[in-house]
Design a protein around this motif. Structure first.
Motif, PDB file in Angstrom:
ATOM      1  N   ALA A  90       0.837  -1.200   0.000  1.00  0.00           N
ATOM      2  CA  ALA A  90       0.000   0.000   0.000  1.00  0.00           C
ATOM      3  C   ALA A  90       0.875   1.254   0.000  1.00  0.00           C
ATOM      4  N   ILE A  91       0.665   2.093  -0.987  1.00  0.00           N
ATOM      5  CA  ILE A  91       1.279   3.420  -0.981  1.00  0.00           C
ATOM      6  C   ILE A  91       0.354   4.292  -0.144  1.00  0.00           C
ATOM      7  N   ASP A  92       0.575   4.238   1.159  1.00  0.00           N
ATOM      8  CA  ASP A  92      -0.339   4.840   2.119  1.00  0.00           C
ATOM      9  C   ASP A  92       0.159   6.213   2.571  1.00  0.00           C
ATOM     10  N   ASP A  93      -0.535   6.773   3.555  1.00  0.00           N
ATOM     11  CA  ASP A  93      -0.207   8.124   4.011  1.00  0.00           C
ATOM     12  C   ASP A  93       1.199   8.203   4.602  1.00  0.00           C
ATOM     13  N   LYS A  94       1.602   7.192   5.365  1.00  0.00           N
ATOM     14  CA  LYS A  94       2.937   7.274   5.962  1.00  0.00           C
ATOM     15  C   LYS A  94       4.026   7.092   4.904  1.00  0.00           C
ATOM     16  N   THR A  95       3.730   6.389   3.820  1.00  0.00           N
ATOM     17  CA  THR A  95       4.683   6.292   2.722  1.00  0.00           C
ATOM     18  C   THR A  95       4.838   7.636   2.027  1.00  0.00           C
ATOM     19  N   GLN A 294     -20.878 -15.557 -14.853  1.00  0.00           N
ATOM     20  CA  GLN A 294     -22.197 -15.240 -15.385  1.00  0.00           C
ATOM     21  C   GLN A 294     -22.116 -15.148 -16.905  1.00  0.00           C
ATOM     22  N   PRO A 295     -23.253 -15.117 -17.608  1.00  0.00           N
ATOM     23  CA  PRO A 295     -23.207 -15.084 -19.083  1.00  0.00           C
ATOM     24  C   PRO A 295     -22.447 -13.899 -19.658  1.00  0.00           C
ATOM     25  N   ASP A 296     -22.300 -12.800 -18.909  1.00  0.00           N
ATOM     26  CA  ASP A 296     -21.573 -11.641 -19.415  1.00  0.00           C
ATOM     27  C   ASP A 296     -20.099 -11.644 -19.025  1.00  0.00           C
ATOM     28  N   GLY A 297     -19.620 -12.752 -18.472  1.00  0.00           N
ATOM     29  CA  GLY A 297     -18.214 -12.845 -18.112  1.00  0.00           C
ATOM     30  C   GLY A 297     -17.878 -12.326 -16.736  1.00  0.00           C
ATOM     31  N   ASP A 298     -18.875 -11.938 -15.955  1.00  0.00           N
ATOM     32  CA  ASP A 298     -18.637 -11.435 -14.604  1.00  0.00           C
ATOM     33  C   ASP A 298     -18.561 -12.584 -13.610  1.00  0.00           C
ATOM     34  N   ILE A 299     -17.828 -12.374 -12.540  1.00  0.00           N
ATOM     35  CA  ILE A 299     -17.834 -13.281 -11.411  1.00  0.00           C
ATOM     36  C   ILE A 299     -18.510 -12.573 -10.244  1.00  0.00           C
ATOM     37  N   LEU A 300     -19.432 -13.279  -9.584  1.00  0.00           N
ATOM     38  CA  LEU A 300     -20.125 -12.717  -8.431  1.00  0.00           C
ATOM     39  C   LEU A 300     -19.182 -12.741  -7.236  1.00  0.00           C
ATOM     40  N   LEU A 301     -19.028 -11.606  -6.606  1.00  0.00           N
ATOM     41  CA  LEU A 301     -18.031 -11.441  -5.548  1.00  0.00           C
ATOM     42  C   LEU A 301     -18.594 -11.893  -4.205  1.00  0.00           C
ATOM     43  N   HIS A 302     -18.002 -12.958  -3.650  1.00  0.00           N
ATOM     44  CA  HIS A 302     -18.321 -13.376  -2.286  1.00  0.00           C
ATOM     45  C   HIS A 302     -17.323 -12.681  -1.370  1.00  0.00           C
ATOM     46  N   VAL A 303     -17.793 -11.692  -0.639  1.00  0.00           N
ATOM     47  CA  VAL A 303     -16.907 -10.766   0.048  1.00  0.00           C
ATOM     48  C   VAL A 303     -16.513 -11.296   1.416  1.00  0.00           C
ATOM     49  N   ALA A 304     -15.254 -11.098   1.754  1.00  0.00           N
ATOM     50  CA  ALA A 304     -14.776 -11.292   3.123  1.00  0.00           C
ATOM     51  C   ALA A 304     -14.689  -9.934   3.790  1.00  0.00           C
ATOM     52  N   SER A 305     -14.927  -9.896   5.072  1.00  0.00           N
ATOM     53  CA  SER A 305     -14.877  -8.630   5.799  1.00  0.00           C
ATOM     54  C   SER A 305     -13.456  -8.079   5.782  1.00  0.00           C
ATOM     55  N   ILE A 306     -13.358  -6.767   5.666  1.00  0.00           N
ATOM     56  CA  ILE A 306     -12.051  -6.118   5.665  1.00  0.00           C
ATOM     57  C   ILE A 306     -11.318  -6.376   6.976  1.00  0.00           C
ATOM     58  N   ARG A 307     -12.050  -6.688   8.027  1.00  0.00           N
ATOM     59  CA  ARG A 307     -11.408  -7.012   9.308  1.00  0.00           C
ATOM     60  C   ARG A 307     -10.610  -8.305   9.223  1.00  0.00           C
ATOM     61  N   ASP A 308     -11.016  -9.209   8.310  1.00  0.00           N
ATOM     62  CA  ASP A 308     -10.324 -10.484   8.163  1.00  0.00           C
ATOM     63  C   ASP A 308      -9.199 -10.436   7.134  1.00  0.00           C
ATOM     64  N   THR A 309      -9.021  -9.298   6.465  1.00  0.00           N
ATOM     65  CA  THR A 309      -8.012  -9.218   5.406  1.00  0.00           C
ATOM     66  C   THR A 309      -6.953  -8.158   5.672  1.00  0.00           C
ATOM     67  N   GLN A 310      -6.980  -7.530   6.837  1.00  0.00           N
ATOM     68  CA  GLN A 310      -6.010  -6.469   7.124  1.00  0.00           C
ATOM     69  C   GLN A 310      -4.580  -6.996   7.147  1.00  0.00           C
ATOM     70  N   GLN A 311      -4.400  -8.264   7.450  1.00  0.00           N
ATOM     71  CA  GLN A 311      -3.048  -8.806   7.562  1.00  0.00           C
ATOM     72  C   GLN A 311      -2.340  -8.895   6.215  1.00  0.00           C
ATOM     73  N   ARG A 312      -3.057  -8.742   5.103  1.00  0.00           N
ATOM     74  CA  ARG A 312      -2.404  -8.822   3.799  1.00  0.00           C
ATOM     75  C   ARG A 312      -1.725  -7.499   3.410  1.00  0.00           C
ATOM     76  N   TYR A 313      -1.947  -6.419   4.156  1.00  0.00           N
ATOM     77  CA  TYR A 313      -1.406  -5.109   3.798  1.00  0.00           C
ATOM     78  C   TYR A 313      -0.031  -4.886   4.422  1.00  0.00           C
ATOM     79  N   VAL A 314       0.884  -4.358   3.626  1.00  0.00           N
ATOM     80  CA  VAL A 314       2.168  -3.868   4.136  1.00  0.00           C
ATOM     81  C   VAL A 314       2.391  -2.481   3.534  1.00  0.00           C
ATOM     82  N   SER A 315       3.094  -1.621   4.246  1.00  0.00           N
ATOM     83  CA  SER A 315       3.336  -0.263   3.788  1.00  0.00           C
ATOM     84  C   SER A 315       4.503  -0.239   2.812  1.00  0.00           C
TER      85      SER A 315
END
Length: 511
Positions: A90-95, A294-315
């Motif tokens: 993440a190119i975040d604020d502290k970066t 889906q017929p138009d080439g889309d994939i339906l997004l099964h979302v995980a909560s952002i609380r469960d994915t915070q560990q994937r971020y690094v600055s």
């Protein structure tokens, strides 16, 4: 005016009473079923022009209710990540505070790519595009120097441009550049993109997928150096991201989106496979991975909560300073994107959470790795329609019978109709929720509930009209209950013959 209104009310009453309410209920059943079908027209049928007129006249209430129900499914059972194939730099604020404001010189971005590549990731995807030349490159700076600094300008022009430095970094690692498909032309748009070939198995789905005429992509020098190009577009429905296209149409050719292109680069596949038939796109695959769509080439997004994915971020600041453990990148797919305040496009998910756009791309890749997809195939719509018509016709045939067991039960049990309706609807919603949880199928319980409730309402209205038509004696409100019951019991039936009366006065006896 009053006479006109009374005539309409009389006409409506006659219609509702005709045939014990069956004709009106049948019209309601067929009409609402057709409107529901129009709101989500099956892909295996040609779309008639009449649908555009229907959509302009009738609000898409079924579609809105359907989306809210599917959001409820996800909020009740959000996806729980079982793998973590993606790391987000993440190119975040502290970066930005430590390194400098955005946009960076391209050589600085190259330093970030080199620092990630040193940790041996599977691929690096840049969730950004660079359609304009870097004005901080040495040759650009030289062009702005005065004539008195000719020697300095000559020395600067001898240095490599920042685009050349970034191109070398992209060429040295499995890299994917992002691009954005747009509808209208602009100064920095183009009509083509250097992308991997698409191998179609079946009918060409170019008319089924979302098509664009222009693309906002990086400079040709950078495109030639990167190992892949991918679209970053997402599908918005009333401001919420519920689906992501895996392939798009750019002019007359198909182009992949970021999750699929990342997989192609990782597996070193020569092309992206698209499986389609007369109903549209069935799946998009890379190597031995096949993702149902889906017929138009889309994939339906099964979302995980952002609380469960915070560990994937690094600055990005920590990456540049070498403070990140190498295990965060080794054998991972790395996405680089902007999350700084005011720099990122925030998106609302079905869970009601506001997340960076790069999070959406990561969740799709994660979903493919987990192998759990949300699906709403064409046959589900037909199954819903068949169930509604069959159950609705059963109601229309059976409910008006006054001598049926159901009618006897309703007369014997107070509030029986309301209780039965509540129980049946709870069973309907619970069944659809369980099917979503264990099979990933999206079943539209709202349309079933709305249509069948409207059919039942026709018979309730008919019953209320018959009840209101029966004459009643006026009994004072303060009459005791026994006397009130006696007075109502003495009320003559509407169809009873008139009572025999005797003349008043004294009765004369004859001998």
């Amino acid at each position: 005016m009053k006479r006109f209104c009374d005539s309409w009310v009389t006409l409506i009453r006659k219609l509702l009473r005709a045939g014990q309410g069956r004709p009106v209920a049948l019209v309601v059943l067929l009409g609402l079923s057709f409107v529901n079908l129009c709101s989500e027209w099956p892909g295996n049928l040609p779309r008639p022009p009449l649908l555009d007129t229907v959509e302009n006249i009738v609000p898409d209430s079924f579609g809105t209710a359907r989306q809210l129900l599917f959001d409820h499914y996800q909020r009740r059972y959000p996806r729980v990540p079982s793998s973590q194939p993606v790391t987000i730099v993440a190119i975040d604020d502290k970066t930005l505070a430590a390194v400098g404001q955005w946009p960076w010189p391209r050589n600085r971005l190259a330093n970030l790519v080199d620092a990630i590549a040193a940790q041996k990731p599977l691929a690096i995807g840049l969730d950004l595009y660079m359609p304009e030349a870097d004005q901080t490159s040495p040759d650009k700076v030289a062009d702005n120097l005065p004539a008195s600094a000719a020697a300095l300008a000559t020395g600067l022009r001898a240095l490599p441009s920042h685009e050349a430095i970034l191109a070398d970094a992209l060429r040295a690692t499995p890299s994917v550049l992002g691009a954005a498909a747009v509808e209208h032309a602009a100064f920095d748009t183009s009509t083509d993109l250097r992308s991997a070939p698409i191998l179609v198995h079946g009918l060409d789905p170019i008319d089924r997928v979302k098509r664009y005429r222009y693309v906002l992509a990086s400079l040709p020098e950078l495109q030639a150096a990167a190992h892949g190009q991918a679209m970053l577009n997402v599908a918005l429905e009333e401001g919420t991201v519920r689906r992501i296209p895996l392939i798009l149409g750019l002019g007359d050719k198909l182009v992949p989106c970021m999750p699929i292109e990342m997989l192609r680069v990782v597996t070193r596949a020569a092309a992206v496979d698209v499986f389609s038939d007369a109903t549209g796109v069935q799946a998009v695959g890379v190597a031995d991975v096949r993702v149902p769509t889906q017929p138009d080439g889309d994939i339906l997004l099964h979302v995980a909560s952002i609380r469960d994915t915070q560990q994937r971020y690094v600055s990005a600041r920590d990456v540049l300073q070498g403070k990140v453990d190498a295990d965060r990148f080794r054998n991972k797919m790395v996405l680089v994107g902007l999350t700084g305040t005011g720099l990122t496009d925030m998106r609302t998910t079905a869970l009601g959470e506001l997340v960076p756009g790069i999070e959406i791309q990561a969740q799709i890749i994660e979903t493919i790795f987990d192998g759990r997809f949300l699906q709403r195939p064409v046959w589900v719509k037909w199954a819903e329609t068949a169930f509604v018509l069959a159950f609705g016709l059963l109601i229309i045939w059976y409910l008006p019978h006054c001598d049926s067991r159901f009618a006897a039960f309703v007369r014997a049990v107070s509030r029986a109709t309301a209780i039965i309706g509540i129980v049946l609807n709870l069973m309907l919603f619970a069944s659809c929720l369980l099917v979503f949880r264990y099979f990933g199928l999206l079943i539209d319980a709202t349309a079933i509930f709305i249509i069948l409730s409207a059919v039942m309402g026709c018979f309730f209205t008919h019953a209320l009209l018959d009840l209101s038509a029966q004459p009643k004696r006026d009994v004072p409100f303060d009459t005791p209950a026994p006397a009130r019951a006696s007075a109502q019991a003495d009320e003559p039936h509407a169809n009873a013959p008139p009572a025999q009366t005797t003349p008043s006065g004294p009765v004369q006896r004859t001998e």
